[in-house]
Scaffold this motif. Structure first.
Motif, PDB file in Angstrom:
ATOM      1  N   UNK A 113       0.871  -1.260   0.015  1.00  0.00           N
ATOM      2  CA  UNK A 113      -0.002  -0.024   0.011  1.00  0.00           C
ATOM      3  C   UNK A 113       0.771   1.239   0.070  1.00  0.00           C
ATOM      4  N   UNK A 114       0.594   2.212  -0.955  1.00  0.00           N
ATOM      5  CA  UNK A 114       1.313   3.450  -0.897  1.00  0.00           C
ATOM      6  C   UNK A 114       1.032   4.196   0.376  1.00  0.00           C
ATOM      7  N   UNK A 115       2.134   4.999   0.840  1.00  0.00           N
ATOM      8  CA  UNK A 115       1.866   5.608   1.978  1.00  0.00           C
ATOM      9  C   UNK A 115       1.991   7.159   1.663  1.00  0.00           C
ATOM     10  N   UNK A 116       1.223   7.968   1.595  1.00  0.00           N
ATOM     11  CA  UNK A 116       1.119   9.490   1.323  1.00  0.00           C
ATOM     12  C   UNK A 116       0.531  10.135   2.009  1.00  0.00           C
ATOM     13  N   UNK A 117       1.259  11.088   2.917  1.00  0.00           N
ATOM     14  CA  UNK A 117       2.696  11.533   3.020  1.00  0.00           C
ATOM     15  C   UNK A 117       3.365  10.241   3.474  1.00  0.00           C
ATOM     16  N   UNK A 118       4.746  10.083   3.218  1.00  0.00           N
ATOM     17  CA  UNK A 118       5.646   9.069   3.642  1.00  0.00           C
ATOM     18  C   UNK A 118       5.554   8.982   5.073  1.00  0.00           C
ATOM     19  N   UNK A 119       5.871   7.674   5.799  1.00  0.00           N
ATOM     20  CA  UNK A 119       6.080   7.817   7.121  1.00  0.00           C
ATOM     21  C   UNK A 119       7.296   7.563   7.622  1.00  0.00           C
ATOM     22  N   UNK A 120       7.602   8.482   8.797  1.00  0.00           N
ATOM     23  CA  UNK A 120       8.761   8.388   9.408  1.00  0.00           C
ATOM     24  C   UNK A 120       8.893   7.731  10.766  1.00  0.00           C
ATOM     25  N   UNK A 121       9.941   6.844  10.997  1.00  0.00           N
ATOM     26  CA  UNK A 121       9.893   6.221  12.284  1.00  0.00           C
ATOM     27  C   UNK A 121      11.512   6.604  12.692  1.00  0.00           C
ATOM     28  N   UNK A 122      11.611   6.580  13.975  1.00  0.00           N
ATOM     29  CA  UNK A 122      12.897   6.502  14.690  1.00  0.00           C
ATOM     30  C   UNK A 122      12.995   5.074  15.475  1.00  0.00           C
ATOM     31  N   UNK A 123      14.174   4.688  15.542  1.00  0.00           N
ATOM     32  CA  UNK A 123      14.582   3.263  16.253  1.00  0.00           C
ATOM     33  C   UNK A 123      16.055   3.901  16.971  1.00  0.00           C
ATOM     34  N   UNK A 124      16.085   3.419  18.110  1.00  0.00           N
ATOM     35  CA  UNK A 124      17.136   3.364  19.013  1.00  0.00           C
ATOM     36  C   UNK A 124      18.103   2.621  18.730  1.00  0.00           C
ATOM     37  N   UNK A 125      19.321   3.000  18.374  1.00  0.00           N
ATOM     38  CA  UNK A 125      20.281   1.878  17.806  1.00  0.00           C
ATOM     39  C   UNK A 125      20.887   1.270  18.971  1.00  0.00           C
ATOM     40  N   UNK A 126      20.452  -0.007  19.455  1.00  0.00           N
ATOM     41  CA  UNK A 126      21.019  -0.769  20.533  1.00  0.00           C
ATOM     42  C   UNK A 126      20.590  -2.142  20.328  1.00  0.00           C
ATOM     43  N   UNK A 127      21.856  -2.858  20.152  1.00  0.00           N
ATOM     44  CA  UNK A 127      21.671  -4.326  19.651  1.00  0.00           C
ATOM     45  C   UNK A 127      21.211  -5.159  20.915  1.00  0.00           C
ATOM     46  N   UNK A 128      21.631  -4.856  22.095  1.00  0.00           N
ATOM     47  CA  UNK A 128      20.986  -5.485  23.301  1.00  0.00           C
ATOM     48  C   UNK A 128      19.442  -5.486  23.486  1.00  0.00           C
ATOM     49  N   UNK A 129      19.017  -4.297  22.983  1.00  0.00           N
ATOM     50  CA  UNK A 129      17.667  -4.132  23.321  1.00  0.00           C
ATOM     51  C   UNK A 129      16.978  -4.569  21.970  1.00  0.00           C
ATOM     52  N   UNK A 130      17.590  -4.789  20.840  1.00  0.00           N
ATOM     53  CA  UNK A 130      16.550  -5.208  19.595  1.00  0.00           C
ATOM     54  C   UNK A 130      16.435  -3.875  18.896  1.00  0.00           C
ATOM     55  N   UNK A 131      17.295  -2.697  18.813  1.00  0.00           N
ATOM     56  CA  UNK A 131      16.850  -1.642  18.240  1.00  0.00           C
ATOM     57  C   UNK A 131      15.453  -1.232  18.185  1.00  0.00           C
ATOM     58  N   UNK A 132      14.888  -0.850  19.566  1.00  0.00           N
ATOM     59  CA  UNK A 132      13.322  -0.514  19.622  1.00  0.00           C
ATOM     60  C   UNK A 132      13.081   0.734  18.663  1.00  0.00           C
ATOM     61  N   UNK A 133      11.748   0.625  18.363  1.00  0.00           N
ATOM     62  CA  UNK A 133      11.125   2.015  18.079  1.00  0.00           C
ATOM     63  C   UNK A 133      11.000   2.970  19.127  1.00  0.00           C
ATOM     64  N   UNK A 134      11.146   4.270  18.878  1.00  0.00           N
ATOM     65  CA  UNK A 134      11.033   5.255  19.986  1.00  0.00           C
ATOM     66  C   UNK A 134      10.413   6.388  19.245  1.00  0.00           C
TER      67      UNK A 134
END
Ligand code: TMP
Ligand code: ASP
Length: 246
Positions: A113-134
């Motif tokens: 499915x096209x996303x308009x406007x585009x969706x922005x997400x942030x993830x916390x770069x942390x391998x031990x936590x599995x890069x959770x979305x924040x």
């Protein structure tokens, strides 16, 4: 420019960063190692490092010409580039034009499915936590970035999308989604890391053929052929692997 690599600064899953004799520059070496699912799945894909180096270099140059500040300085060999040293911000900024991957799993949106406007997400770069979305509040609580810096990363991420979508479309590639990482240098937010089939979803615009790391994640085969095809579409037949590719 041929900086002498002085010593290893950092080794990640797909790249190694070396110091050079210029304190403002580092050398990034692209490995052939592939990982997925937080490193649970691993393989070596001969020639991947070269493809990702040259694809990233090409896309960074396109972005620089469009006024997006990137760390890219110069290609320094088939599998390495010289980049400006950044103080990295431990976030992954994902931009999505089409529903795929974890967005489909998380929200139950129909794949494709096209996303308009585009969706922005942030993830916390942390391998031990599995890069959770924040979200922005989490980013502040973590002390990872200031609100003004988050605004700037999101603005630049959308600008990257605006520049790369038509550039790739002209070469028959649909940019489904991608992940960026930023850092600080000289008081500015600068785009770092890589932009490659490891960090983007590319589809053939006509056939929908998968031309990115999803071939590895989903055991579809033909991984390196897909990476080489992306490189070929960006730079032409000179992209064919040379003697030093392996
Ligand atoms: P996702 O759908 O798995 O969240 O991935 C979104 C985009 O981000 C996709 O283009 C692949 C890229 N990505 C990375 O570059 N590194 C990662 O660790 C993950 C999970 C995704
Ligand atoms: N790069 C991540 C890992 O190695 C995940 C991914 O790209 O799918 O686990």
């Amino acid at each position: 420019m041929e900086p002498k690599a002085a010593g290893m600064l950092y080794e990640g899953k797909a790249k190694i960063v070396y110091a050079t004799d210029d304190p403002d520059l580092v050398l990034v070496f692209f490995k052939d190692d592939a990982t997925a699912f937080d490193g649970k799945k691993r393989a070596e894909i001969p020639d991947k490092g070269r493809c990702n180096n040259l694809i990233s270099a090409c896309l960074f140059e396109v972005l620089e010409q469009a006024g997006v500040p990137t760390h890219f300085v110069d290609v320094a060999g088939p599998r390495q580039m010289v980049v400006r040293r950044l103080e990295m911000i431990p976030l992954e900024v994902v931009v999505r034009n089409v529903a795929a991957g974890s967005l489909v799993r998380r929200l139950g949106l129909e794949e494709g499915r096209e996303l308009d406007p585009p969706v922005i997400e942030l993830y916390y770069k942390n391998d031990a936590l599995g890069d959770p979305m924040v979200n922005r509040h989490h980013v502040r609580a973590l002390g990872a970035a200031e609100p003004g810096e988050i605004d700037e990363m999101e603005r630049l991420a959308l600008r990257v999308n605006q520049v790369l979508r038509p550039f790739l479309a002209e070469r028959g590639l649909k940019l489904v989604d991608f992940k960026l990482e930023f850092g600080r240098a000289g008081g500015r937010i600068v785009l770092g890391d890589e932009i490659s089939p490891d960090t983007c979803r590319f589809r053939d615009i006509e056939t929908g053929e998968i031309l990115d790391k999803d071939r590895f994640r989903r055991d579809l085969g033909g991984v390196i052929d897909a990476y080489r095809e992306v490189l070929r579409r960006l730079v032409g037949d000179e992209a064919l692997p040379g003697d030093d590719a392996r």
